[in-house]
Structures are given as structure tokens and as C-alpha cells.
Design an enzyme around this catalytic site. Sequence first.
Site, PDB file in Angstrom:
ATOM      1  N   CYS A  78      38.657  37.505  50.764  1.00 27.31           N
ATOM      2  CA  CYS A  78      38.488  37.668  49.512  1.00 27.31           C
ATOM      3  C   CYS A  78      38.397  39.222  49.315  1.00 27.31           C
ATOM      4  O   CYS A  78      37.776  39.988  49.990  1.00 27.31           O
ATOM      5  CB  CYS A  78      37.224  37.114  48.817  1.00 27.31           C
ATOM      6  SG  CYS A  78      36.991  37.743  47.073  1.00 27.31           S
ATOM      7  N   CYS A  81      34.806  40.320  48.014  1.00 23.06           N
ATOM      8  CA  CYS A  81      33.584  40.180  48.829  1.00 23.06           C
ATOM      9  C   CYS A  81      33.717  40.070  50.549  1.00 23.06           C
ATOM     10  O   CYS A  81      32.952  40.173  51.094  1.00 23.06           O
ATOM     11  CB  CYS A  81      32.741  39.309  48.355  1.00 23.06           C
ATOM     12  SG  CYS A  81      33.171  37.577  48.748  1.00 23.06           S
ATOM     13  N   CYS A 129      31.617  35.433  45.768  1.00 21.65           N
ATOM     14  CA  CYS A 129      31.545  36.218  44.656  1.00 21.65           C
ATOM     15  C   CYS A 129      32.002  35.529  43.168  1.00 21.65           C
ATOM     16  O   CYS A 129      32.011  36.280  42.272  1.00 21.65           O
ATOM     17  CB  CYS A 129      32.207  37.406  44.928  1.00 21.65           C
ATOM     18  SG  CYS A 129      34.099  37.388  45.096  1.00 21.65           S
ATOM     19  N   CYS A 149      48.040  28.067  46.285  1.00 22.12           N
ATOM     20  CA  CYS A 149      48.820  29.206  45.707  1.00 22.12           C
ATOM     21  C   CYS A 149      48.123  30.532  45.208  1.00 22.12           C
ATOM     22  O   CYS A 149      47.328  30.317  44.154  1.00 22.12           O
ATOM     23  CB  CYS A 149      49.803  28.719  44.428  1.00 22.12           C
ATOM     24  SG  CYS A 149      51.032  29.888  44.104  1.00 22.12           S
TER      25      CYS A 149
END
Length: 160
Positions: A78, A81, A129, A149
Site C-alpha cells: 500500500c 502505509c 489504513c 484490478c
Amino acid sequence: MPRRNLLVALGSSLGAFFTGVSRAEAASKAQDPAWQLSEASWKKRLNPAAYNVLRQEGTERPFSSPLNSEKRPGTFVCAGCALPLFSSKAKYESGTGWPSFWQPLPNGIATKVDFKLIVPRTEYHCRRCGGHQGHVFDDGPKPSGKRYCNNGAALNFIPG
């Protein structure tokens, strides 16, 4: 107003009506209290493209992310985070213009129903997050048959 923008606005309104959650609030619901940051903190932490996708549930243009062609072994995390979300072993070329995966890593994502385009879709966010990542569809390869996706702006890649 272009038709697509009208549909997105109408779908967002209907989604907020049915779920009781606004578009901005939906992206800010973090399961980890340490990641329940203010919007000002998120704006400082993220570049504009990542902020648009992760915090405002935007969508980047197809074929615009360099991660779409990333082929090295490693982990996609991510961009908000750094929680590991996908292994490069689950990445495949879907032809859609966005990085696609057939399976997330355990405990990486959380899903919810999205009504932005009126027709319900399954949206997924970073479990830690709450950052918006993308949508999951039932047209992926075996063994899962799923296509996660993902917006490239919502990810970072860690080689290795």
C-alpha cells in the site's frame, strides 16, 4: 457534464444514501487506529495521484502506471502505509491497463460494495489504513478466477 461523470456522481450519491457513508469518509476508515490520520496529514504524506486514489477513491487513467509493466519478483505494498497487499507471483497481464492480481496476500485487504456506477461492484481497500486500491471482478485466471484490478498510484513495489 460528460455522461461518465454524471454516472459516477449519481452512483456516489446513491452509494452514500444506501450505506450512510460519504466518498471521503469511506476511504478514511482505517482498521488500525494508528492509521486514522487527518486529511491534512494524508495530503502531506502522499503525492497528489496517490491521495486522489487512496483517500478520495479516484481512478487513475489506464496504462498510466509504471507498475503495470513491473515483472520483477517482489511485493506490492500500500502506498499509504506500506502494508504488503500482493505478491508478484499473483500478478498477471489482464490487458485492462491497470496492475492486476489473481489473489491478495492474507490480511491485506478489506472489501465493500461500491455503487459509484449504479451497478454494485466489489471495491477493496487496504485493511490497515483504509486506502482505496481498486475493484475485484470474477473474470480472472485460475486458480481463483478473480481479477484484483488495482490503481498503480495506490501501490509501491518492493523488489526481492
